[in-house]
Design an enzyme around this catalytic site. Structure first.
Site, PDB file in Angstrom:
ATOM      1  N   ILE A  30      15.850  -6.094   6.930  1.00 58.48           N
ATOM      2  CA  ILE A  30      17.258  -6.497   6.936  1.00 58.48           C
ATOM      3  C   ILE A  30      18.026  -5.912   5.749  1.00 58.48           C
ATOM      4  O   ILE A  30      19.114  -5.366   5.918  1.00 58.48           O
ATOM      5  CB  ILE A  30      17.389  -8.049   6.934  1.00 58.48           C
ATOM      6  CG1 ILE A  30      16.595  -8.655   8.092  1.00 58.48           C
ATOM      7  CG2 ILE A  30      18.851  -8.471   6.943  1.00 58.48           C
ATOM      8  CD1 ILE A  30      17.127  -8.349   9.475  1.00 58.48           C
ATOM      9  N   CYS A  62      24.888  -6.210  -4.224  1.00 62.45           N
ATOM     10  CA  CYS A  62      24.146  -7.095  -5.133  1.00 62.45           C
ATOM     11  C   CYS A  62      22.734  -6.516  -5.239  1.00 62.45           C
ATOM     12  O   CYS A  62      22.449  -5.461  -4.696  1.00 62.45           O
ATOM     13  CB  CYS A  62      24.137  -8.518  -4.585  1.00 62.45           C
ATOM     14  SG  CYS A  62      23.143  -8.677  -3.108  1.00 62.45           S
ATOM     15  N   ASP A  85      15.361 -14.254   3.941  1.00 63.88           N
ATOM     16  CA  ASP A  85      15.503 -15.100   2.750  1.00 63.88           C
ATOM     17  C   ASP A  85      14.180 -15.717   2.326  1.00 63.88           C
ATOM     18  O   ASP A  85      14.046 -16.180   1.197  1.00 63.88           O
ATOM     19  CB  ASP A  85      16.525 -16.224   2.991  1.00 63.88           C
ATOM     20  CG  ASP A  85      17.930 -15.667   3.126  1.00 63.88           C
ATOM     21  OD1 ASP A  85      18.825 -16.397   3.562  1.00 63.88           O
ATOM     22  OD2 ASP A  85      18.120 -14.471   2.824  1.00 63.88           O
ATOM     23  N   ARG A  90      25.426  -3.973   0.864  1.00 61.92           N
ATOM     24  CA  ARG A  90      26.098  -5.027   1.639  1.00 61.92           C
ATOM     25  C   ARG A  90      27.549  -4.694   1.989  1.00 61.92           C
ATOM     26  O   ARG A  90      28.507  -5.336   1.565  1.00 61.92           O
ATOM     27  CB  ARG A  90      25.995  -6.342   0.882  1.00 61.92           C
ATOM     28  CG  ARG A  90      24.523  -6.653   0.605  1.00 61.92           C
ATOM     29  CD  ARG A  90      24.255  -7.986   0.047  1.00 61.92           C
ATOM     30  NE  ARG A  90      24.419  -9.031   1.046  1.00 61.92           N
ATOM     31  CZ  ARG A  90      24.252 -10.321   0.722  1.00 61.92           C
ATOM     32  NH1 ARG A  90      23.989 -10.645  -0.508  1.00 61.92           N
ATOM     33  NH2 ARG A  90      24.420 -11.260   1.634  1.00 61.92           N
ATOM     34  N   ARG A 112      29.959 -13.322  -2.514  1.00 62.14           N
ATOM     35  CA  ARG A 112      30.354 -12.369  -1.473  1.00 62.14           C
ATOM     36  C   ARG A 112      30.887 -13.071  -0.230  1.00 62.14           C
ATOM     37  O   ARG A 112      31.685 -12.535   0.505  1.00 62.14           O
ATOM     38  CB  ARG A 112      29.163 -11.523  -1.023  1.00 62.14           C
ATOM     39  CG  ARG A 112      28.389 -10.864  -2.095  1.00 62.14           C
ATOM     40  CD  ARG A 112      27.306 -10.010  -1.500  1.00 62.14           C
ATOM     41  NE  ARG A 112      27.891  -8.936  -0.752  1.00 62.14           N
ATOM     42  CZ  ARG A 112      28.144  -8.960   0.543  1.00 62.14           C
ATOM     43  NH1 ARG A 112      27.897 -10.044   1.220  1.00 62.14           N
ATOM     44  NH2 ARG A 112      28.685  -7.949   1.151  1.00 62.14           N
ATOM     45  N   ARG A 148      22.989 -21.093  -7.619  1.00 59.08           N
ATOM     46  CA  ARG A 148      23.920 -20.847  -6.498  1.00 59.08           C
ATOM     47  C   ARG A 148      23.405 -21.494  -5.218  1.00 59.08           C
ATOM     48  O   ARG A 148      24.168 -21.839  -4.349  1.00 59.08           O
ATOM     49  CB  ARG A 148      24.070 -19.331  -6.284  1.00 59.08           C
ATOM     50  CG  ARG A 148      24.749 -18.618  -7.419  1.00 59.08           C
ATOM     51  CD  ARG A 148      25.033 -17.177  -7.071  1.00 59.08           C
ATOM     52  NE  ARG A 148      25.642 -17.065  -5.755  1.00 59.08           N
ATOM     53  CZ  ARG A 148      25.863 -15.913  -5.144  1.00 59.08           C
ATOM     54  NH1 ARG A 148      25.514 -14.780  -5.726  1.00 59.08           N
ATOM     55  NH2 ARG A 148      26.422 -15.870  -3.956  1.00 59.08           N
ATOM     56  N   LYS A 186      23.396 -24.425   2.444  1.00 56.71           N
ATOM     57  CA  LYS A 186      24.418 -23.624   1.743  1.00 56.71           C
ATOM     58  C   LYS A 186      25.094 -22.673   2.731  1.00 56.71           C
ATOM     59  O   LYS A 186      26.324 -22.588   2.761  1.00 56.71           O
ATOM     60  CB  LYS A 186      23.758 -22.798   0.641  1.00 56.71           C
ATOM     61  CG  LYS A 186      24.608 -21.653   0.107  1.00 56.71           C
ATOM     62  CD  LYS A 186      23.967 -20.884  -1.007  1.00 56.71           C
ATOM     63  CE  LYS A 186      23.087 -19.777  -0.564  1.00 56.71           C
ATOM     64  NZ  LYS A 186      23.725 -18.494  -0.213  1.00 56.71           N
ATOM     65  N   ASN A 187      24.294 -22.017   3.552  1.00 55.63           N
ATOM     66  CA  ASN A 187      24.850 -20.945   4.395  1.00 55.63           C
ATOM     67  C   ASN A 187      25.571 -21.458   5.638  1.00 55.63           C
ATOM     68  O   ASN A 187      26.176 -20.671   6.361  1.00 55.63           O
ATOM     69  CB  ASN A 187      23.747 -19.941   4.758  1.00 55.63           C
ATOM     70  CG  ASN A 187      23.328 -19.139   3.531  1.00 55.63           C
ATOM     71  OD1 ASN A 187      23.983 -19.187   2.492  1.00 55.63           O
ATOM     72  ND2 ASN A 187      22.216 -18.448   3.624  1.00 55.63           N
TER      73      ASN A 187
HETATM   74  C1  EPZ Z   1      23.914 -14.001   5.311  1.00 53.74           C
HETATM   75  O1  EPZ Z   1      24.388 -12.897   4.560  1.00 53.74           O
HETATM   76  C2  EPZ Z   1      23.321 -14.980   4.309  1.00 53.74           C
HETATM   77  N1  EPZ Z   1      24.362 -15.417   3.371  1.00 53.74           N
HETATM   78  C3  EPZ Z   1      22.186 -14.312   3.537  1.00 53.74           C
HETATM   79  O2  EPZ Z   1      21.615 -15.289   2.679  1.00 53.74           O
HETATM   80  C4  EPZ Z   1      21.118 -13.851   4.534  1.00 53.74           C
HETATM   81  O3  EPZ Z   1      20.091 -13.175   3.836  1.00 53.74           O
HETATM   82  C5  EPZ Z   1      21.764 -12.919   5.568  1.00 53.74           C
HETATM   83  O4  EPZ Z   1      22.873 -13.598   6.213  1.00 53.74           O
HETATM   84  C6  EPZ Z   1      20.773 -12.482   6.639  1.00 53.74           C
HETATM   85  O5  EPZ Z   1      20.254 -13.600   7.287  1.00 53.74           O
HETATM   86  C7  EPZ Z   1      25.237 -16.358   3.771  1.00 53.74           C
HETATM   87  O6  EPZ Z   1      25.188 -16.853   4.889  1.00 53.74           O
HETATM   88  C8  EPZ Z   1      26.271 -16.780   2.761  1.00 53.74           C
HETATM   89  P1  EPZ Z   1      24.425  -9.948   7.284  1.00 53.74           P
HETATM   90  P2  EPZ Z   1      25.323 -11.772   5.276  1.00 53.74           P
HETATM   91  O7  EPZ Z   1      25.866  -9.626   7.404  1.00 53.74           O
HETATM   92  O8  EPZ Z   1      26.228 -12.433   6.237  1.00 53.74           O
HETATM   93  C9  EPZ Z   1      24.296  -5.247   6.956  1.00 53.74           C
HETATM   94  C10 EPZ Z   1      20.875 -16.199   0.652  1.00 53.74           C
HETATM   95  O9  EPZ Z   1      19.926 -15.927  -0.105  1.00 53.74           O
HETATM   96  N2  EPZ Z   1      25.753  -5.307   7.197  1.00 53.74           N
HETATM   97  O10 EPZ Z   1      23.704 -10.536   8.457  1.00 53.74           O
HETATM   98  O11 EPZ Z   1      25.904 -10.940   4.203  1.00 53.74           O
HETATM   99  C11 EPZ Z   1      23.932  -5.793   5.574  1.00 53.74           C
HETATM  100  O12 EPZ Z   1      24.086  -4.793   4.577  1.00 53.74           O
HETATM  101  C12 EPZ Z   1      21.694 -15.076   1.252  1.00 53.74           C
HETATM  102  O13 EPZ Z   1      21.239 -17.367   0.969  1.00 53.74           O
HETATM  103  C13 EPZ Z   1      26.463  -4.122   7.355  1.00 53.74           C
HETATM  104  O14 EPZ Z   1      25.894  -3.032   7.297  1.00 53.74           O
HETATM  105  O15 EPZ Z   1      24.203 -10.940   6.054  1.00 53.74           O
HETATM  106  C14 EPZ Z   1      22.487  -6.181   5.759  1.00 53.74           C
HETATM  107  O16 EPZ Z   1      21.662  -5.034   5.623  1.00 53.74           O
HETATM  108  C15 EPZ Z   1      21.209 -13.706   0.815  1.00 53.74           C
HETATM  109  N3  EPZ Z   1      27.811  -4.197   7.556  1.00 53.74           N
HETATM  110  C16 EPZ Z   1      22.438  -6.679   7.206  1.00 53.74           C
HETATM  111  O17 EPZ Z   1      23.609  -6.127   7.852  1.00 53.74           O
HETATM  112  C17 EPZ Z   1      28.478  -5.395   7.616  1.00 53.74           C
HETATM  113  O18 EPZ Z   1      29.708  -5.403   7.819  1.00 53.74           O
HETATM  114  C18 EPZ Z   1      22.482  -8.209   7.335  1.00 53.74           C
HETATM  115  O19 EPZ Z   1      23.675  -8.641   6.743  1.00 53.74           O
HETATM  116  C19 EPZ Z   1      27.740  -6.592   7.446  1.00 53.74           C
HETATM  117  C20 EPZ Z   1      26.369  -6.518   7.241  1.00 53.74           C
END
Ligand code: EPZ
Length: 420
Positions: free
Chosen positions: A328, A116, A306, A121, A92, A398, A22-23
């Protein structure tokens, strides 16, 4: 409202094939906005999130042909540059259209995706990076509006190796002038898959799989009409590795890329399971006694956030105490609250859960709060004595392709019913 009913205690045995990631599929489908050429994407999982991104691409003006596990995207000329609220609020990852639309049409308007259950996020790292490339943005009425006269490559150092921000900036950099260097980039396998897809479209990217990506902008990206196969879903792979462990089962997993799960496999071995590889199958044999093993989530290749709720489910029936730390997301331990309804002995303090293993969980009515919590509750129900009822399945749909069917085939007493 649908619910899943499980009569637990059955060992899961047999073969399971892992679906496409998915990701990886989400950013790759969105990357087709960067070209007018025809793109054929294979091994796409049948998921709600895929339907949402298809609806989003159609809204923006792409023509989509959707077959089983295969999507063909065409559509040339001008695209809309606004993403509708009802789609962004459902998923998102829609925020990933910002970069490609900005790169090609110098503007984009995206509703702020909001938080969420697992955290607020924010998207500041995305926006700061796009600003470095020359974009101006402001927030009005819950939307972020971006515009640029000129976008030019430069060096960007990410505050945190955000997966989404790395993807957004990588896509943008492929078709703007100059060289962009992204430092402290995320190195998750899904980013490597996106980069490989972009290269097939003619992008110039160096450092794939490392924390420093170097992208030289090209005038135009071609399509990918010969087809691109999405990698296997490492989180689904991890889900079935834990499923075999938590039911003392014997599952052979195929169609997976096992080096993407090295961190989990190490822990599963420490917990006492037997893991063997034989002609592309990973065989996971559960053991009667599950040893307690601590886990702290990290960015890749560390222990995946995850998989944290699923690990908590497994440690709930381990023969001792383990500490699970979520580094995370600020609010991703809440699956533990539902496990407590099933008899688990879990204390949550801040971003740490202290899990004292018990002999067995007992079935209960539980509610999923997010996608991976839903999966973890299913695994807990498979292991528990008695009947478990799980609601909150909109999250499950999802991210897992036919998980009930796959588990049934492995011997689980599981069914999905519509509960009016
Ligand atoms: C991706 O989310 C995945 N989703 C998530 O999978 C996964 O948990 C996550 O990466 C971490 O591996 C998809 O790929 C669609 P991040 P993403 O930006 O890109 C903070 C699932 O269950 N952050 O690496 O949103 C954020 O709040 C989902 O399949 C900021 O502060 O993750 C978090 O604490 C859930 N500012 C951390 O970084 C930003 O601009 C990691 O977020 C962006 C992120």
């Amino acid at each position: 409202m649908d619910k899943i009913i499980i009569n637990g205690g059955k060992r899961l045995c047999g073969n399971v094939k892992i679906s496409g990631s998915k990701n990886a599929a989400l950013p790759i489908l969105i990357a087709t906005l960067l070209t007018d050429g025809k793109c054929v994407i294979d091994n796409v999982p049948e998921l709600e999130d895929i339907n949402t991104v298809v609806a989003l691409l159609k809204h923006l003006g792409k023509k989509i042909k959707k077959e089983k596990n295969k999507i063909t995207i065409t559509g040339n000329g001008k695209l809309r540059t606004d993403a509708p609220y009802e789609l962004v609020s459902k998923m998102r990852a829609s925020v990933l259209v910002a970069g490609p639309l900005l790169a090609r049409f110098k503007k984009a308007e995206i509703p702020l995706p909001g938080g969420c259950a697992i955290g607020i996020r924010p998207i500041n790292i995305h926006l700061d990076g796009l600003a470095k490339l020359g974009a101006k943005h402001f927030v009005a009425g819950g939307n972020v509006k971006l515009a640029a006269n000129k976008l030019k490559g430069t060096q960007i150092v990410l505050d945190f190796p955000s997966v989404g921000a790395t993807e957004n900036l990588l896509m943008t950099a492929t078709v703007i002038s100059g060289k962009t260097i992204i430092k402290n980039a995320a190195v998750e396998p899904e980013i490597t898959d996106l980069a490989n897809f972009l290269i097939k479209m003619g992008a110039n990217i160096k450092g794939i799989g490392t924390k420093t990506l170097e992208i030289k902008g090209v005038k135009k990206l071609t399509g990918c009409s010969e087809g691109y196969k999405i990698i296997a879903d490492r989180i689904e792979t991890g889900t079935f590795i834990v499923a075999s462990s938590i039911t003392s089962g014997d599952i052979k997993i195929s169609n997976a890329i096992f080096e993407h799960n090295e961190s989990l496999i190490e822990k599963i071995k420490l917990a006492g399971m037997k893991i063997s590889m034989a002609n592309k199958f990973l065989r996971v044999k559960g053991s009667k006694k599950i040893k307690p093993v601590d886990a702290a989530t990290q960015v890749y290749p560390g222990f995946a956030t995850d998989l944290q709720p699923l690990w908590m489910a497994l440690m709930s029936i381990a023969s001792g105490e383990s500490i699970i730390t979520e580094t995370i997301f600020e609010n991703r331990l809440q699956a533990g609250v539902e496990f407590i309804k099933m008899g688990a002995d879990i204390k949550i303090k801040g971003n740490t859960a202290i899990v004292k293993g018990i002999k067995n969980l007992t079935g209960a009515k539980v509610v999923a709060s997010d996608l991976r919590a839903a999966a973890a509750l299913i695994l807990a129900g498979l292991s528990a004595k008695g009947r478990t009822e799980i609601t909150g399945l909109e999250y499950l749909d999802r991210g897992y392709e036919n998980i009930v069917g796959k588990l049934k085939k492995l011997g689980a007493d599981i069914k999905r019913v519509i509960d009016n």
